[in-house]
Design a protein around this motif. Structure first.
Motif, mmCIF file in Angstrom:
data_model
loop_
_atom_site.group_PDB
_atom_site.id
_atom_site.type_symbol
_atom_site.label_atom_id
_atom_site.label_comp_id
_atom_site.label_asym_id
_atom_site.label_seq_id
_atom_site.Cartn_x
_atom_site.Cartn_y
_atom_site.Cartn_z
ATOM 1 N N ILE E 117 43.825 30.131 43.358
ATOM 2 C CA ILE E 117 45.060 30.843 42.997
ATOM 3 C C ILE E 117 45.520 30.403 41.618
ATOM 4 N N MET E 118 45.429 29.095 41.359
ATOM 5 C CA MET E 118 45.831 28.605 40.023
ATOM 6 C C MET E 118 44.969 29.245 38.959
ATOM 7 N N LEU E 119 43.691 29.317 39.267
ATOM 8 C CA LEU E 119 42.742 29.858 38.297
ATOM 9 C C LEU E 119 43.083 31.312 37.984
ATOM 10 N N ALA E 120 43.398 32.047 39.026
ATOM 11 C CA ALA E 120 43.657 33.471 38.816
ATOM 12 C C ALA E 120 45.045 33.709 38.245
ATOM 13 N N SER E 121 45.993 32.801 38.579
ATOM 14 C CA SER E 121 47.368 33.068 38.186
ATOM 15 C C SER E 121 47.806 32.272 36.971
ATOM 16 N N GLY E 122 46.977 31.329 36.562
ATOM 17 C CA GLY E 122 47.396 30.466 35.473
ATOM 18 C C GLY E 122 47.755 31.250 34.227
ATOM 19 N N THR E 128 45.020 26.790 34.209
ATOM 20 C CA THR E 128 43.687 27.295 34.489
ATOM 21 C C THR E 128 42.715 26.141 34.684
ATOM 22 N N PHE E 129 42.799 25.174 33.776
ATOM 23 C CA PHE E 129 41.898 24.035 33.865
ATOM 24 C C PHE E 129 42.105 23.271 35.157
ATOM 25 N N LEU E 130 43.367 23.051 35.498
ATOM 26 C CA LEU E 130 43.645 22.311 36.731
ATOM 27 C C LEU E 130 43.132 23.080 37.943
ATOM 28 N N GLY E 131 43.342 24.386 37.910
ATOM 29 C CA GLY E 131 42.863 25.199 39.027
ATOM 30 C C GLY E 131 41.370 25.086 39.162
ATOM 31 N N LEU E 132 40.700 25.214 38.031
ATOM 32 C CA LEU E 132 39.241 25.151 38.060
ATOM 33 C C LEU E 132 38.777 23.840 38.672
ATOM 34 N N GLU E 133 39.444 22.767 38.268
ATOM 35 C CA GLU E 133 39.015 21.465 38.757
ATOM 36 C C GLU E 133 39.354 21.272 40.232
ATOM 37 N N THR E 134 40.529 21.736 40.632
ATOM 38 C CA THR E 134 40.884 21.614 42.046
ATOM 39 C C THR E 134 39.825 22.302 42.900
ATOM 40 N N MET E 135 39.506 23.521 42.476
ATOM 41 C CA MET E 135 38.512 24.274 43.218
ATOM 42 C C MET E 135 37.162 23.563 43.206
ATOM 43 N N SER E 136 36.740 23.160 42.005
ATOM 44 C CA SER E 136 35.404 22.594 41.880
ATOM 45 C C SER E 136 35.273 21.306 42.681
ATOM 46 N N PHE E 256 35.882 34.961 38.313
ATOM 47 C CA PHE E 256 35.976 36.274 37.667
ATOM 48 C C PHE E 256 37.419 36.674 37.403
ATOM 49 N N ALA E 257 38.300 36.268 38.314
ATOM 50 C CA ALA E 257 39.709 36.527 38.046
ATOM 51 C C ALA E 257 40.113 35.834 36.759
ATOM 52 N N ALA E 258 39.651 34.582 36.619
ATOM 53 C CA ALA E 258 39.957 33.850 35.397
ATOM 54 C C ALA E 258 39.341 34.547 34.189
ATOM 55 N N PHE E 259 38.129 34.992 34.357
ATOM 56 C CA PHE E 259 37.460 35.740 33.299
ATOM 57 C C PHE E 259 38.345 36.900 32.830
ATOM 58 N N LEU E 260 38.828 37.658 33.818
ATOM 59 C CA LEU E 260 39.640 38.827 33.473
ATOM 60 C C LEU E 260 40.895 38.421 32.729
ATOM 61 N N VAL E 261 41.595 37.403 33.296
ATOM 62 C CA VAL E 261 42.848 36.997 32.665
ATOM 63 C C VAL E 261 42.578 36.484 31.266
ATOM 64 N N LEU E 262 41.577 35.613 31.168
ATOM 65 C CA LEU E 262 41.343 34.995 29.863
ATOM 66 C C LEU E 262 40.866 36.029 28.851
ATOM 67 N N PHE E 263 39.898 36.815 29.250
ATOM 68 C CA PHE E 263 39.287 37.685 28.242
ATOM 69 C C PHE E 263 40.049 38.979 28.049
#
Lengths: 167, 516, 100, 638, 487
Positions: E117-122, E128-136, E256-263
């Motif tokens: 959720i953090m990754l997609a909503s960041g 975003t970074f924290l989300g990615l790490e939490t997930m990973s 991919f959600a992060a991809f969309l938001v970022l890009f």
């Protein structure tokens, strides 16, 4: 003067980093890494980021590396024969890493005129414990909370994976 | 709900209900009832259809996927060409079912469900006026056919099923790209991404010729695989040979027509200029297919394979007729589709009956069977002669009109197309008569064949309607040609309206001759 | 005062050393240490940018990176211990049960 | 009058339907034959009524039209099931139904007891229907329907006793060879449609007159003639006809002598204007025709199978007919069709009687001395033989001589000379057949199975046909002999225009010349008969004598190896090409090979590509790094 | 921290709370029970409820621009929660009998979902970074859940090392982007990019592009796109099956959600302001093409079903990257739809594999599926539907997703990419069909039919199947709920 300090620290950091990756045994590697961290903390100081310099030493050198060393000792790894793989794939990889370095460095050099020439005026102020802390607890309270989630995860994970016996 | 939706939904519902029927006989009778009902409804649709009116009739239109910039709809409708194919479909399913009543013993309800699913898909293909919907039905057919071949097929069924599936999928995915591309181009012009055939028909003409050509070929590739056009035909013999009888009947009878139908509806309908530009290439392939299929058929020792290659030949005539773009050619193509469905369908079905008795496809295992099963031999001969294209039977009408269409075509600048394709009539006689001779005539070479039983009443009932239609179309083809007339003529007129002047091999002044 | 570009280049060099180490060291723990080095190199970049640009977000991120590094260390070492219990080695070349 | 036309077709059609649907019930019961014969007879009666009506009408009102129904109406293809009965077609209709009725009658005796009795008559009636379509159609497409329809019946009847491979082979061969001809017909129709926009026979002729000679017309006529070479057994497609003798003898008489094989002549006569507009085609026809006439005659000399002799004689006579057409004497060709129908049918039926009496023995070497056993057969056979040999005043003399005369007057001495040479052969081999069959010693087991004269059903037709063979020529006695040339005047409205155009450059010879030539040809025929008498009348063994001739005997006996040549040059190469190259190499190896190869290639590629996945972490990291280098490199360089 | 901020973050808060509740429950419970699963499911349903209610409220960037809450983020939140529910249902049978902590599993999935959720909503690169790490980090642990099994260990370590390595690049990318734009706030970056003037121009667009590239590398690693995919087959094979299902679907979707938001939102917003955007587009397109081809080709040679699914997931990452590379609104829609659909298909497939693995003593070879249609007709039917859907055959939802992605590519003028997609789909159909061939056309080793008992995993896969059919026939359901994200 400050310049010279930076270059010395930088050289030290690089040298100890090289030592770290080239030591055959894990413990010297770890110690070299601690050294690198310390050099880096010094460099942070030249950037007037006192707070981070302090926690760099405290967290990295103090906590993380101690943990690592602890595990190395626990697993009794210092005598291992294997250390370095050298085949064409590895060489290719290292070559590529060098290329990446060259690429980044060349871009940095190419565009260095566009960078600000000196530290910003607020630099000193920004690096203090006070300002970082204020920022963390006010504007960035939310990610600060989230960071706790990461830590919880790692705690649970460590338990799940390494606890001796599960119920 | 419109009658066309009903035609699609009834078999679908039947297929769904079959999941709850475990008893084999109940399943068969249920399926027969459903397919008969569908047939009756298609007859009703046929009588509701007005031969004289232009355009698509019995239309149904519901928004499906729609928003500000996307408009995909559930859009059905038929013209004279498609209603005939719908009738053919519903008719052949009933006939095929009766004709192969006892052939299948393994998991009958499953087969029946797939058959009905297939029927729904085929009707959907012929009725769709939205490219997206068309594509969905088009692909929907793959699944049941894949299972029919794969589960109930012969020894190499897996190879055949997978080849059939992937081959067809390859073509249709290219078509998918084309459909999307077309929609995107349309959205550049009109602002809305649409797959509505009628809207696209007007929009597609304003596309740059390059794009039209690409799109044309994408569609053509997909249809050419389905037809199948030389050199994309090699899935067909395998699929036919391995499929169970009912599968072969439907495959030859209806599935192949989807390709030629698509060519008429989409290639000609959407890209008139590209069609004219590329007609000669497709016609060359069609003519090669006609001759090549026939020559290869000569070499076959397996009855089903031989009939399969004969399909390549017959379908070549259809493609030739279509891309002649003349009235004669198009009408010939439409009637030839029906004809091929009837005669090749019947050949497969009748051979299936023999296969049920003897369990071999090798011609050499037979010989002199006519003496033992005279009724069978008679009906088989009629089907064979229809396939040979004997005047007075249906096959001739289609082949003749397509050849004449090619002669008269202003887009094919040569008579050689027709002349070469006409050699197909010689070769058809060669391979079919030879097959018939080795299969049916001569002395009884295999003593065990003496115990073969002649056709049962059920089997006769299943083939007689086919024969009736063969003679009917042979002698009074206008009954059916009138139905497709307005559609074919309109299409031909719109195409040749943009065609260049014809230059012939022989310079001929064409006087207007009116003889009473 | 050394220019920003020098900081960045030092950072890039450290990053590369770390990355190279990942590629040729065989001991899982040492590889992990190399990764730590890479993170530190990035931290340097972040701090340098932060201080030269006069924007604090970089330093905030560094703070979180350290947190994450600690978390990773805990998990990573737990994994290594779990493996060591099963295989009595931390040589990653011996881990090729899964391939193909 | 015109409203009677459909009944000509209807009766045999009913016969066909009734026998076809219920024939399996009454098996060998003669009822099937009765129905069929009555049907054809009824149709003959109708034809006679129409003929009588036509005789009574003025020349302009002798053309009758009747449209039964619309058949095909698509674009320019606009044809109906519509009939045209005029002076030309009525002749054919009368022959078809008349001779047809006689042969039906004959068959009732000949086929008695055969298991396929009803089937036989079903086919026979269908044949009559189709043949009538052919000659009555007012458009080429309907003609084509009949054209192919008679081909089908021919196929069915040749292969009537299909248990024998030889018969079904012959049937298949007949159909396929005919199909080659039909291909020509089909293409011709296509060109017609392009050139004239219609398939109506009158329409095409009128349009052709409008445009005058053109390449298209030459193409059309050549293609039509290709069709004729198939149906009417001309070089190069004549090969099926001798084999077709495998069918029951009445079939040979009706289809392969009297009617079907003359449909080519009908077609050319019907399209006389088209042919007349294309001198090139006419020359081709002449050459092919004379070559066929001579070749077949030569082969006929040494055949031992009585039906084969007749078959080659048919081919040869058909050559004469085409020769007539080729030199623009359309009516003469049709005249010969008429007389030929009588005497050849008579000959075939006679041979059928012989074969019947000999228990299906066809080899003349095993006959001899049958004169005393089969008197009726002998006399009718002899009369017909005299007719074919061209002895006046029998029918064949007038018709054949007219053709030869027209060939000569066309300015072609060679055509005439070769024609006369053919006549010599004809007289020779026909009398050879008579002597071998009816004279000499009995080379069969006369004690145990003495041959018996045939029954009434069979000899009545023989007698009728023999009479016609004698008198048939009366309708065309040339003016030079004080005749009226009735048949030419009768046909004038149909073929007159074509004849005028075709023989525009005729060299006029006097009547004296005509009579002189007649004398020559009669003399030649007489020589032929004498030679035959000399060699065969009382000889008990013959094979030895003939063999002494050597090379030529071998060639002619083996039919000049034409079948073998076709087999080696065309049939086998096509099969080997199809099987060995197209199927086994192009289809299986190349096309399917590519398809399967694509699959195999991806499988191979897959097994190679998966080797990248070594399972070693650091290799994966290397991959990542390499990827990064390439990506950054792309960004920086491009 | 206002009320709106909390409401915006409510799904995340609920989910995190659920995780803590599980931990507490687990700490006090004596013997293994299914309670954590129940808690997880209840919590996730609450999350879905919260997200649904948030979906229709006004979009906000909460916490002073750190956390987005809008249709897009809530849609993905729902997907993540749903995947947690599905994998909990699937775990119901799978986890028992093995020596692991169910509570740990549940907590880690929930925390991983928090990270997603953090990754997609960041709304800030820090989040975003924290989300990615939490997930990973959750995934690293989950992969090693069967800690007594070597394959699970190996999977875990490989994932960890490579994941951390990739994180280094990702972080470096963030640092460079930060350096070039002077901010980590996505809205600010978007503003700068749209303005197309100030910092980037005055600094270095090249450095910025390299930064973007590193971010691509980091995310491509997470979605397992070629050439950063190599961990995926090994990890998915070695990890517990349901975990593989969860990682390969929800994890990828989050990336991919992060991809969309970022890009699409921040780094290269539409309309493209810079020349560099085309290069990035080509890079993404090439990665997409290679992933599709490589994944599908290599899948052909696989003999283990999990590995085959892993390669198929690489290929699907490629399909999804088409949508990213298109950089247009159709791409966004396509990625959104397809990731939802893909999640259903893949999690269902892994679920069935897990069910059979559990019942038939580690039957993970493809050959173990021979004759499944006779033994387990319903499971075979479901798996067949999933395979057809994965292969993109209508009328199943997989087709519709692909349709939109190809649409996006063609709309962006990249017909070639669509054609590569088509070619790889053809290749893919071969190995998807092979599963069906095995199940339906081949005879089983042992033939006795098993009557299907209703169980939680069966309900899950059945639900997935029905959903695929419904969404395939009526994709408007998805389309309407997506609406227009970045307008």
């Amino acid at each position: 003067m400050a310049e010279a300090v930076f270059y010395i620290l930088a050289a030290g950091a690089i040298a100890s980093a090289i030592l770290m990756v080239t030591r055959k045994s894990a413990v010297p590697s770890a110690l070299s890494l601690v050294l690198t961290f310390c050099f880096l903390a010094g460099i942070y100081l030249t950037l007037k980021a006192q707070f981070l310099a302090v926690i760099q030493v405290a967290v990295y050198a103090g906590a993380i590396m101690v943990l690592v060393l602890f595990v190395i000792m626990l697993l009794n790894l210092q005598k291992e024969k294997f250390a370095i793989t050298s085949n064409w794939k590895t060489l290719l990889g290292v070559l590529c890493v060098c290329l990446i370095l060259a690429q980044i460095a060349s871009v940095i050099i190419l565009t260095q005129q566009k960078f600000p020439g000196q530290l910003s005026d607020q630099a000193t102020e920004l690096g203090t414990v006070e300002s970082v802390g204020t920022m963390l607890y006010q504007s960035y309270a939310f990610p600060f909370e989230l960071a706790s989630l990461v830590l919880i995860v790692s705690a649970v994970g460590a338990i799940v994976l390494a606890k001796k016996k599960l119920t | 709900m419109g009658i066309l939706s009903l035609l699609i939904l009834i078999p679908l519902a039947g297929a769904a209900l079959l999941h709850f029927i475990k008893n084999e006989n109940v399943a068969k009778y249920f399926t027969l009832a459903v397919s008969l009902l569908t047939f009756v409804i298609s007859l009703v649709a046929y009588f509701q259809f007005d031969n004289k009116a232009l355009g698509f009739q019995l239309q149904e239109h519901y928004d499906w996927i729609s928003s500000k910039s996307v408009s995909i709809s559930y859009f059905l409708g038929v013209d004279g060409m498609s209603i005939l194919l719908v009738l053919l479909t519903t008719f052949l399913v009933v006939i095929g079912l009766i004709g192969t009543w006892n052939s299948i013993t393994k998991n009958v309800p499953g087969l029946m469900a797939l058959l009905l699913l297939l029927e729904a898909g085929m009707i959907g293909v012929f009725c769709s006026l939205d490219l997206f919907l068309f594509y969905i039905f088009w692909e929907l057919i793959l699944i049941p056919m894949y299972f029919i071949i794969g589960i109930w097929g012969g020894e190499r069924r897996i190879y055949a099923a997978v080849k059939f599936f992937i081959y067809t999928l390859a073509g249709s995915l290219v078509m998918l790209v084309a459909i999307i591309w077309l929609g995107v181009e349309a959205s550049k012009i009109s602002g809305v991404f649409t797959t509505d055939l009628i809207k696209l028909t007007t929009l597609s003409r304003s596309l740059p010729l390059d794009t039209q050509n690409y799109l044309f070929w994408a569609f053509a590739l997909s249809f050419a695989i389905k037809v199948p056009l030389f050199p994309l035909h090699t899935w067909l013999p395998d699929a036919h040979v391995e499929a169970p009888t009912i599968g072969s009947v439907i495959l030859a009878g209806v599935l192949l027509k989807m390709g030629t139908y698509g060519m008429i509806r989409f290639n000609l309908g959407l890209f008139p200029q590209a069609s004219i530009e590329n007609a000669s290439i497709l016609c060359v392939l069609a003519v090669i297919g006609i001759i090549y299929g026939a020559l290869v058929a000569i070499a076959q020792t397996d009855v089903k394979k031989l009939i399969a290659y004969s399909s390549v030949t017959h379908m070549g005539f259809i493609v030739l007729g279509i891309f002649s773009m003349t009235r004669e050619g198009l009408q010939g193509a439409v009637i030839q589709m029906v004809n091929h469905g009837l005669s090749t369908g019947m050949l497969f079905m009748m051979f299936g009956m023999m296969y049920d008795r003897k369990h071999t496809r090798a011609i050499s295992e037979y010989g002199g069977v006519a003496k033992i099963t005279p009724v069978y031999a008679t009906f088989f001969a009629i089907a064979m002669l229809s396939s040979v294209g004997l005047p007075g039977l249906n096959g001739f009408i289609g082949e003749y009109l397509t050849i004449m269409g090619a002669f008269l075509s202003p887009v094919l600048h040569s008579w050689w197309y027709s002349i070469f394709s006409a050699t197909g009539v010689i070769l058809a006689a060669v391979y079919l008569l030879w097959m018939y001779q080795r299969f049916m005539l001569g002395p009884i070479t295999n003593e065990s064949n003496r115990s073969i039983k002649d056709l049962s009443m059920r089997e006769i009932v299943s083939v007689v309607p086919l024969v009736i239609f063969m003679i009917w179309i042979g002698i009074k083809p206008m009954t059916f040609l009138k139905t497709s007339e307005s559609g074919a003529y309109t299409l031909s007129n719109s195409l040749l309206g943009v065609a260049p002047e014809k230059t012939n091999d022989f310079q001929i002044v064409q006087p207007q001759v009116i003889i009473k | 005062m050394a220019p920003l570009s020098h900081y960045l280049i030092v950072s890039a060099i450290l990053f590369s050393i770390g990355a190279a180490g990942v590629l040729f060291r065989r001991n899982a723990i040492v590889i992990f240490m190399c990764i730590e080095l890479m993170l530190n190199a990035v931290n340097l970049t972040l701090i340098a940018f932060s201080q030269f640009l006069g924007d604090q977000q970089g330093q905030i991120l560094v703070f979180f990176v350290m947190t994450v590094a600690a978390a990773e260390a805990a998990v990573g070492l737990a994994i290594v211990i779990a493996i060591y219990r099963n295989k009595e080695t931390t040589d990653i070349d011996s881990l090729n049960l899964l391939k193909g | 009058m015109a409203e009677l036309i459909p009944y000509i077709v209807l009766f045999p059609l009913i016969g066909f339907a009734v026998n076809g649907l219920f024939g399996w019930k009454y098996k060998t019961n003669p009822i099937a034959g009765v129905i069929a014969t009555l049907a054809v007879t009824a149709s003959f009666v109708v034809a006679c009524i129409i003929f009588a009506g036509m005789l009574g009408a003025d020349a302009e009102h002798r053309t009758l039209h009747y449209t039964v129904a619309e058949w095909l109406n698509v674009g320019k293809v606009n044809v109906g099931i519509s009939y045209l009965v005029d002076q030309l077609s009525i002749i054919f209709i009368l022959v078809i139904t008349g001779v047809g009725a006689l042969i039906h009658l004959y068959s009732m005796g000949y086929m008695k007891g055969d298991l396929g009795y009803a089937r036989f008559f079903t086919y026979l009636n269908l044949f009559i229907v189709m043949m009538l379509q052919l000659v009555m159609a007012d458009n080429y497409l309907l003609t084509f329907l009949g054209w192919e329809g008679v081909g089908l019946c021919s196929y069915l009847l040749i292969g009537f006793w299909y248990e024998e491979v030889k018969n079904s082979d012959a049937a298949k061969k007949a159909f396929i060879v005919n199909r080659i001809g039909d291909f020509g017909f089909l293409v011709a129709m296509g060109i017609m449609l392009v050139a004239f926009g219609t398939l109506n026979i009158a329409g095409v002729s009128a349009a052709a007159l409008g445009t005058g000679s053109s390449a298209a017309i030459t193409a059309i006529t050549l293609m039509l003639f290709l069709g004729c070479t198939g149906k009417s057994a001309q070089i190069p497609l004549y090969i099926w006809l001798p084999d077709a003798m495998a069918g029951p003898t009445p079939v040979s008489a009706l289809i392969h002598a009297a009617t079907m094989v003359t449909s080519g002549i009908y077609l050319v006569a019907r399209s006389n204007i088209l042919f007349a507009l294309s001198p090139a085609t006419l020359s081709v026809i002449s050459v092919v025709a004379i070559a066929t006439a001579l070749l077949a005659a030569l082969i006929g000399i040494f055949q031992n199978d009585i039906k084969k002799v007749l078959a080659y004689s048919t081919v040869s006579q058909l050559g004469y007919m085409f020769l007539g057409l080729g030199v623009g004497a359309f009516s003469a060709g049709v005249f010969h069709v008429l007389t030929h129908a009588f005497f050849k049918a008579c000959l075939f039926l006679g041979s059928g009687a012989v074969i019947h009496a000999m228990h299906h023995e066809q080899d003349m070497q095993k006959m001899g001395g049958l004169k005393k056993y089969l008197p009726i057969t002998f006399w009718t056979f002899l009369l017909a033989t005299l007719a074919i040999a061209g002895i006046p005043p029998f029918a064949g003399f007038f018709s054949k001589d007219e053709i030869l005369w027209r060939a000569f007057s066309q300015g072609s001495f060679f055509l005439w000379l070769l024609g006369v040479l053919g006549a010599l052969c004809t007289a020779f081999y026909m009398f050879r057949a008579v002597y071998l069959t009816f004279y000499g010693s009995e080379r069969f087991d006369a004690h145990h199975h003495p041959p018996k004269e045939v029954g009434a059903a069979m000899y009545i037709p023989l007698i009728v046909l023999a009479i016609l063979s004698v008198l048939g020529g009366l309708v065309g006695i040339p003016e030079a002999l004080g005749g009226t040339e009735a048949i030419h005047h009768w046909l004038e409205p149909v073929v007159g225009e074509g004849e005028h155009m075709a023989i525009a450059h005729i060299t006029i010879h006097g009547e004296g010349m005509e009579i002189a030539l007649m004398i020559v040809s009669v003399a030649v025929a007489a020589i032929g008969i004498l030679l035959a008498t000399r060699y065969y009348k009382s000889k008990t063994t013959l094979a030895g004598n003939e063999r002494k001739i050597g090379g030529f005997y071998k060639l002619a006996f083996n039919k000049f190896f034409i079948d073998e040549i076709y087999n080696t040059l065309i049939v086998r190469p096509i099969y080997s090409f199809s099987n060995g190259f197209l199927y086994k190499i192009v289809d299986v190896k190349i096309i399917d090979g590519i398809v399967n190869g694509a699959g195999a290639l991806s499988a191979w590629f897959s097994s190679v590509a998966r080797r990248i996945q070594t399972g070693i972490v650091q290799n994966y990291a290397v991959m990542i790094v390499v990827g990064i280098v390439v990506l950054i490199g792309y960004i920086l360089v491009f | 921290m206002s009320k709106t901020d909390l409401i915006a973050a409510l799904p995340l808060i609920i989910l995190a709370t659920t995780g803590f509740v599980i931990l507490i429950w687990d700490a006090f419970s004596k013997k293994p029970s299914r309670a954590p699963l129940a808690i997880t499911i209840i919590g996730s349903i609450a999350v879905i409820a919260a997200a649904v209610s948030n979906m229709s409220s006004t979009p906000v960037a909460a916490f002073g621009g750190l956390f987005f809450s809008n249709t897009f983020t809530n849609f993905f939140t729902i997907i993540f929660a749903a995947s947690v529910i599905l994998s909990s249902l699937l775990a119901e049978k799978y986890l028992f009998g093995k020596e692991i902590i169910v509570g740990g599993y549940c907590a880690l999935t929930v925390f991983a979902a928090c990270g997603m959720i953090m990754l997609a909503s960041g709304a800030n690169l820090i989040v975003t970074f924290l989300g990615l790490e939490t997930m990973s980090i959750s995934f690293y642990v989950l992969a090693g859940l069967f800690r007594t099994e070597e394959s699970s260990n190996e999977s875990s370590l490989k994932y960890f090392l490579l994941g951390a390595f990739a994180t280094g690049f990702f972080l470096y990318g963030i640092a460079l982007v930060y350096g070039c734009t002077g901010t980590m706030n996505l809205s600010d970056i978007r503003g700068i990019m749209l303005a197309g003037a100030k910092p980037v121009a005055s600094y270095s667009s090249l450095l910025y592009l390299i930064g973007i590239l590193f971010i691509i590398v980091g995310l491509s690693f997470k979605v397992a796109a070629f050439p950063f995919h190599q961990w995926a087959p090994d990890v998915y094979e070695g990890a517990p099956t349901i975990v593989s299902g969860f990682m390969s679907t929800a994890g990828k979707t989050a990336a991919f959600a992060a991809f969309l938001v970022l890009f699409n939102y921040a780094l290269i917003p539409n309309p493209h302001p810079q020349g560099g955007a085309e290069k990035i587009q080509i890079v993404l397109a090439v990665l997409a093409a290679l992933s599709m081809l490589y994944g599908n080709i290599v899948a052909i040679a696989q003999t283990k079903i999990k590995r085959m699914l892993a390669y198929s997931s690489i290929a699907h990452a490629g399909y999804l990257l088409i949508g990213i590379a298109s950089l247009n609104s159709n791409g966004i829609t396509g990625v959104t739809i397809y990731s939802a659909v893909y999640l259903l298909m893949q999690i269902g497939a892994f679920g069935i594999v897990g069910m059979l693995e559990k019942e038939n003593a580690n039957a993970l070879d493809l050959d173990d599926y021979a004759g499944l249609a006779k033994r387990r007709p319903w499971l075979a039917l479901i798996l067949a539907v999933l395979m057809f859907s994965l292969a993109g055959i209508p009328p199943f939802a997989g087709f519709f997703g692909k349709y939109y992605l190809f649409l996006a590519a063609i709309d962006a003028g990249m017909v070639w990419l669509a054609i590569v997609g088509v070619i790889s789909s053809i290749i893919a159909s071969y190995f998807y069909l092979r599963v069906i061939v095995l199940m339906y056309f081949r005879d089983a080793k042992h033939d006795e039919a098993v009557s299907e008992k209703i169980s939680a995993p069966l309900v899950a896969v059945a639900f997935v199947t029905v959903a695929l059919l419904v969404l395939g026939l009526y994709p408007s359901l998805l389309l309407h709920s997506i609406g227009y994200f970045f307008q």
